[in-house]
Write a protein that holds these residues in place. Structure first.
Motif, PDB file in Angstrom:
ATOM      1  N   TYR A   1       1.100  -1.043   0.167  1.00 63.14           N
ATOM      2  CA  TYR A   1      -0.195   0.099   0.082  1.00 63.14           C
ATOM      3  C   TYR A   1       0.778   1.038   0.298  1.00 63.14           C
ATOM      4  O   TYR A   1       0.327   2.340  -1.214  1.00 63.14           O
ATOM      5  CB  TYR A   1      -1.003   0.377   1.519  1.00 63.14           C
ATOM      6  CG  TYR A   1      -2.010  -0.822   1.584  1.00 63.14           C
ATOM      7  CD1 TYR A   1      -1.843  -1.170  -0.090  1.00 63.14           C
ATOM      8  CD2 TYR A   1      -2.971  -0.487   2.217  1.00 63.14           C
ATOM      9  CE1 TYR A   1      -3.254  -2.165   0.125  1.00 63.14           C
ATOM     10  CE2 TYR A   1      -3.849  -1.629   2.233  1.00 63.14           C
ATOM     11  CZ  TYR A   1      -4.368  -2.763   0.666  1.00 63.14           C
ATOM     12  OH  TYR A   1      -5.321  -3.639   0.544  1.00 63.14           O
TER      13      TYR A   1
ATOM     14  N   ASN B   1       0.869   3.956  -2.754  1.00 58.20           N
ATOM     15  CA  ASN B   1       0.609   5.728  -3.076  1.00 58.20           C
ATOM     16  C   ASN B   1       1.469   5.908  -2.848  1.00 58.20           C
ATOM     17  O   ASN B   1       1.432   8.165  -2.945  1.00 58.20           O
ATOM     18  CB  ASN B   1       0.149   6.138  -1.653  1.00 58.20           C
ATOM     19  CG  ASN B   1      -1.758   4.904  -0.663  1.00 58.20           C
ATOM     20  OD1 ASN B   1      -2.045   5.056  -1.984  1.00 58.20           O
ATOM     21  ND2 ASN B   1      -1.965   4.490  -0.136  1.00 58.20           N
TER      22      ASN B   1
ATOM     23  N   ASN C   1      -2.541   2.919  -7.703  1.00 57.34           N
ATOM     24  CA  ASN C   1      -2.720   3.918  -6.015  1.00 57.34           C
ATOM     25  C   ASN C   1      -3.408   2.667  -5.246  1.00 57.34           C
ATOM     26  O   ASN C   1      -3.714   1.772  -5.190  1.00 57.34           O
ATOM     27  CB  ASN C   1      -3.809   4.270  -6.335  1.00 57.34           C
ATOM     28  CG  ASN C   1      -5.404   4.527  -7.665  1.00 57.34           C
ATOM     29  OD1 ASN C   1      -5.399   3.133  -6.762  1.00 57.34           O
ATOM     30  ND2 ASN C   1      -5.709   5.167  -8.177  1.00 57.34           N
ATOM     31  N   GLN C   2      -3.625   2.335  -3.903  1.00 56.15           N
ATOM     32  CA  GLN C   2      -4.398   2.566  -3.407  1.00 56.15           C
ATOM     33  C   GLN C   2      -5.922   1.248  -3.888  1.00 56.15           C
ATOM     34  O   GLN C   2      -6.050   0.213  -3.658  1.00 56.15           O
ATOM     35  CB  GLN C   2      -4.158   2.041  -1.591  1.00 56.15           C
ATOM     36  CG  GLN C   2      -4.888   1.253  -0.723  1.00 56.15           C
ATOM     37  CD  GLN C   2      -4.319   2.560   0.864  1.00 56.15           C
ATOM     38  OE1 GLN C   2      -3.305   2.764   0.992  1.00 56.15           O
ATOM     39  NE2 GLN C   2      -5.299   1.711   1.151  1.00 56.15           N
TER      40      GLN C   2
END
Length: 217
Positions: A84, A88, A98-99
């Motif tokens: 994660y 990010n 992106n997450q």
């Protein structure tokens, strides 16, 4: 220096080594469009025969396996917090990551189990990330590799068939735009087929559960 032309680069470097390498990248988190690798290679294989379409599929699939294995290892040994954090980060954003996208692939894997590594290889936005939740879930590696190979092989066959077919009526200067257009059609068809497959297997599972419940009564 002019803007980098990815498609022109592919045309100028059409060989099995580059096909393998680019498909490896496509199966990690680097945004390399597989339809602009396999389909043009097949297009020129049909045109001049310097490349063999079956070897294009083979090297493309082996590259996809290696890239997917990198993601699998990352998911298995780095864990969710680090994945994660990378998604990010600015490096993740450079990779169009992106997450939310990682979480989407996790949900798909959780919902569909081990076969997600097969069906997920055919779904845009999921295809190159599905190996991460497989690693997080510590899915058996050889089972993971089998489903990944099957899914990547099917996808590469579709792309190769598209390129071979386009050679019969599309001139070189229109190839990139035509591949982009037909790739969208293919994605919609595949999404529909995957949805039908999921409905079928879920329905089959529910019917089986219902029969087992009645038998117990």
């Amino acid at each position: 220096m002019g803007e980098f032309d990815f498609f022109q680069f592919i045309i100028e470097h059409l060989n099995y080594g580059w096909i393998f390498f680019l498909m490896l990248l496509e199966s990690t988190v680097i945004p390399v469009p597989s339809e602009l690798v396999v389909s043009p290679a097949a297009y020129f294989a049909a045109e001049d025969g310097q490349l063999n379409i079956w070897l294009i599929i083979l090297y493309g699939t082996l590259g996809a396996d290696c890239g997917a294995t990198i993601n699998y290892i990352a998911g298995r040994y780095l864990g969710r917090p680090i994945i994660y954090r990378f998604a990010n980060s600015k490096w993740g954003k450079m990779c169009l990551l992106n997450q939310e996208k990682v979480e989407k692939s996790e949900k798909y894997f959780d919902k569909n189990g081990a076969t997600a590594t097969l069906t997920g290889r055919l779904i845009p936005g999921i295809r190159h990330l599905i190996s991460i939740p497989a690693g997080m879930a510590r899915m058996n590696f050889w089972r993971f590799l089998f489903f990944t190979t099957l899914g990547a092989g099917v996808w590469n066959c579709i792309l190769a068939a598209l390129g071979w077919w386009l050679n019969s009526f599309v001139p070189r200067e229109e190839l990139e735009a035509t591949i982009d257009r037909y790739s969208e059609y293919i994605k919609y068809v595949i999404l529909g087929l995957v949805a039908l497959a999921i409905i079928y297997f879920v329905g089959k599972y529910l019917v089986k559960r219902s029969k087992e419940k009645r038998n117990k009564e």
